[in-house]
Design a protein around this motif. Structure first.
Motif, PDB file in Angstrom:
ATOM      1  N   UNK A  22       0.855  -1.188   0.000  1.00 37.65           N
ATOM      2  CA  UNK A  22       0.000   0.000   0.000  1.00 37.65           C
ATOM      3  C   UNK A  22       0.891   1.237   0.000  1.00 37.65           C
ATOM      4  N   UNK A  23       0.386   2.311  -0.572  1.00 37.87           N
ATOM      5  CA  UNK A  23       1.166   3.547  -0.627  1.00 37.87           C
ATOM      6  C   UNK A  23       1.101   4.289   0.707  1.00 37.87           C
ATOM      7  N   UNK A  24       2.055   5.172   0.890  1.00 38.24           N
ATOM      8  CA  UNK A  24       2.063   6.031   2.067  1.00 38.24           C
ATOM      9  C   UNK A  24       0.768   6.843   2.098  1.00 38.24           C
ATOM     10  N   UNK A  25       0.311   7.299   0.949  1.00 33.00           N
ATOM     11  CA  UNK A  25      -0.943   8.070   0.882  1.00 33.00           C
ATOM     12  C   UNK A  25      -2.105   7.246   1.423  1.00 33.00           C
ATOM     13  N   UNK A  26      -2.192   5.988   1.017  1.00 29.54           N
ATOM     14  CA  UNK A  26      -3.273   5.114   1.484  1.00 29.54           C
ATOM     15  C   UNK A  26      -3.176   4.911   2.995  1.00 29.54           C
ATOM     16  N   UNK A  27      -1.968   4.699   3.491  1.00 33.43           N
ATOM     17  CA  UNK A  27      -1.780   4.521   4.931  1.00 33.43           C
ATOM     18  C   UNK A  27      -2.235   5.761   5.693  1.00 33.43           C
ATOM     19  N   UNK A  28      -1.891   6.934   5.171  1.00 33.39           N
ATOM     20  CA  UNK A  28      -2.312   8.185   5.816  1.00 33.39           C
ATOM     21  C   UNK A  28      -3.827   8.350   5.774  1.00 33.39           C
ATOM     22  N   UNK A  29      -4.451   7.943   4.672  1.00 31.19           N
ATOM     23  CA  UNK A  29      -5.914   8.003   4.576  1.00 31.19           C
ATOM     24  C   UNK A  29      -6.563   7.129   5.647  1.00 31.19           C
ATOM     25  N   UNK A  30      -5.996   5.957   5.884  1.00 30.77           N
ATOM     26  CA  UNK A  30      -6.531   5.053   6.906  1.00 30.77           C
ATOM     27  C   UNK A  30      -6.364   5.672   8.293  1.00 30.77           C
ATOM     28  N   UNK A  31      -5.200   6.276   8.558  1.00 31.27           N
ATOM     29  CA  UNK A  31      -4.993   6.912   9.859  1.00 31.27           C
ATOM     30  C   UNK A  31      -5.983   8.055  10.076  1.00 31.27           C
ATOM     31  N   UNK A  32      -6.238   8.832   9.041  1.00 32.41           N
ATOM     32  CA  UNK A  32      -7.200   9.930   9.158  1.00 32.41           C
ATOM     33  C   UNK A  32      -8.616   9.383   9.354  1.00 32.41           C
ATOM     34  N   UNK A  33      -8.967   8.367   8.573  1.00 32.06           N
ATOM     35  CA  UNK A  33     -10.307   7.773   8.665  1.00 32.06           C
ATOM     36  C   UNK A  33     -10.619   7.276  10.077  1.00 32.06           C
ATOM     37  N   UNK A  34      -9.649   6.655  10.717  1.00 30.12           N
ATOM     38  CA  UNK A  34      -9.865   6.085  12.047  1.00 30.12           C
ATOM     39  C   UNK A  34      -9.348   6.982  13.171  1.00 30.12           C
ATOM     40  N   UNK A  35      -8.818   8.165  12.817  1.00 32.11           N
ATOM     41  CA  UNK A  35      -8.301   9.127  13.787  1.00 32.11           C
ATOM     42  C   UNK A  35      -7.287   8.476  14.724  1.00 32.11           C
ATOM     43  N   UNK A  36      -6.273   7.836  14.106  1.00 24.49           N
ATOM     44  CA  UNK A  36      -5.221   7.162  14.854  1.00 24.49           C
ATOM     45  C   UNK A  36      -3.859   7.638  14.360  1.00 24.49           C
ATOM     46  N   UNK A  37      -2.829   7.388  15.142  1.00 26.94           N
ATOM     47  CA  UNK A  37      -1.495   7.858  14.797  1.00 26.94           C
ATOM     48  C   UNK A  37      -0.537   6.767  14.370  1.00 26.94           C
ATOM     49  N   UNK A  38      -1.034   5.529  14.290  1.00 28.93           N
ATOM     50  CA  UNK A  38      -0.152   4.438  13.899  1.00 28.93           C
ATOM     51  C   UNK A  38      -0.952   3.294  13.287  1.00 28.93           C
ATOM     52  N   UNK A  39      -0.231   2.493  12.509  1.00 27.49           N
ATOM     53  CA  UNK A  39      -0.825   1.323  11.859  1.00 27.49           C
ATOM     54  C   UNK A  39       0.148   0.164  11.942  1.00 27.49           C
ATOM     55  N   UNK A  40      -0.402  -1.045  11.963  1.00 27.36           N
ATOM     56  CA  UNK A  40       0.455  -2.206  11.780  1.00 27.36           C
ATOM     57  C   UNK A  40       0.508  -2.488  10.286  1.00 27.36           C
ATOM     58  N   UNK A  41       1.597  -3.074   9.856  1.00 24.09           N
ATOM     59  CA  UNK A  41       1.744  -3.481   8.460  1.00 24.09           C
ATOM     60  C   UNK A  41       1.653  -4.998   8.459  1.00 24.09           C
ATOM     61  N   UNK A  42       0.672  -5.505   7.715  1.00 23.51           N
ATOM     62  CA  UNK A  42       0.351  -6.927   7.747  1.00 23.51           C
ATOM     63  C   UNK A  42       0.595  -7.558   6.381  1.00 23.51           C
ATOM     64  N   UNK A  43       1.311  -8.675   6.389  1.00 26.53           N
ATOM     65  CA  UNK A  43       1.571  -9.434   5.169  1.00 26.53           C
ATOM     66  C   UNK A  43       1.172 -10.881   5.417  1.00 26.53           C
ATOM     67  N   UNK A  44       0.224 -11.365   4.639  1.00 26.19           N
ATOM     68  CA  UNK A  44      -0.271 -12.746   4.772  1.00 26.19           C
ATOM     69  C   UNK A  44      -0.709 -13.052   6.201  1.00 26.19           C
ATOM     70  N   UNK A  45      -1.412 -12.114   6.807  1.00 25.27           N
ATOM     71  CA  UNK A  45      -1.954 -12.319   8.147  1.00 25.27           C
ATOM     72  C   UNK A  45      -0.975 -12.138   9.292  1.00 25.27           C
ATOM     73  N   UNK A  46       0.264 -11.765   8.987  1.00 26.86           N
ATOM     74  CA  UNK A  46       1.273 -11.600  10.029  1.00 26.86           C
ATOM     75  C   UNK A  46       1.751 -10.153  10.071  1.00 26.86           C
ATOM     76  N   UNK A  47       1.871  -9.616  11.281  1.00 28.35           N
ATOM     77  CA  UNK A  47       2.372  -8.254  11.447  1.00 28.35           C
ATOM     78  C   UNK A  47       3.878  -8.263  11.171  1.00 28.35           C
ATOM     79  N   UNK A  48       4.283  -7.470  10.160  1.00 24.29           N
ATOM     80  CA  UNK A  48       5.701  -7.428   9.775  1.00 24.29           C
ATOM     81  C   UNK A  48       6.317  -6.042   9.983  1.00 24.29           C
ATOM     82  N   UNK A  49       5.476  -5.070  10.325  1.00 17.89           N
ATOM     83  CA  UNK A  49       5.999  -3.720  10.479  1.00 17.89           C
ATOM     84  C   UNK A  49       5.035  -2.814  11.211  1.00 17.89           C
ATOM     85  N   UNK A  50       5.507  -1.598  11.439  1.00 20.52           N
ATOM     86  CA  UNK A  50       4.749  -0.588  12.162  1.00 20.52           C
ATOM     87  C   UNK A  50       4.962   0.733  11.451  1.00 20.52           C
TER      88      UNK A  50
END
Length: 135
Positions: A22-50
């Motif tokens: 996903x793009x940085x823009x998409x990640x930022x859209x998700x953070x704005x949508x949910x009013x949060x300051x962080x996201x987990x990065x998930x690949x095949x059901x496993x958290x691989x990043x923050x």
């Protein structure tokens, strides 16, 4: 706040995330949508990043990268985690030492939640409201 209570009492169980491509823009859209300051990065059901708002500023805006940059190039892949039964006092100490505002919470090998200072403030506010209502 009960400082010896396990962090799982205060953590948020709902993890919101994006995929590594996903793009940085998409990640930022998700953070704005949910009013949060962080996201987990998930690949095949496993958290691989923050990925955090600070990452956007430090790793995208300042270097001048496009918002089409994949999250995998910006995310923190070295995850800082604590066990779900770790006392909240120890978690806060670790957060201060590491200079982080969010902590991923594990149970076994699985990340089950996230803890941030806002979780602690929410719990404190609820306790205060309950005390006031009981008067």
């Amino acid at each position: 706040m009960e400082e010896n209570a396990p962090v799982k009492v205060y953590m948020t169980r709902k993890l919101i995330g994006v995929e590594p491509d996903d793009t940085v823009k998409r990640a930022c859209e998700v953070m704005v949508e949910f009013d949060i300051g962080s996201l987990v990065v998930v690949d095949k059901g496993k958290v691989i990043g923050f990925f955090t708002k600070s990452d956007v500023i430090r790793r995208v805006v300042i270097p001048g990268l496009p918002n089409t940059t994949p999250v995998r190039e910006i995310m923190s892949s070295k995850l800082i985690t604590v066990g779900a039964n770790t006392p909240v006092r120890e978690v806060l100490d670790l957060m201060a030492k590491k200079g982080v505002k969010h902590m991923l919470i594990k149970e076994g090998d699985e990340i089950i939640g996230i803890f941030s200072l806002s979780d602690l403030l929410t719990a404190s506010r609820r306790r205060l409201e309950t005390a006031i209502a009981a008067e």
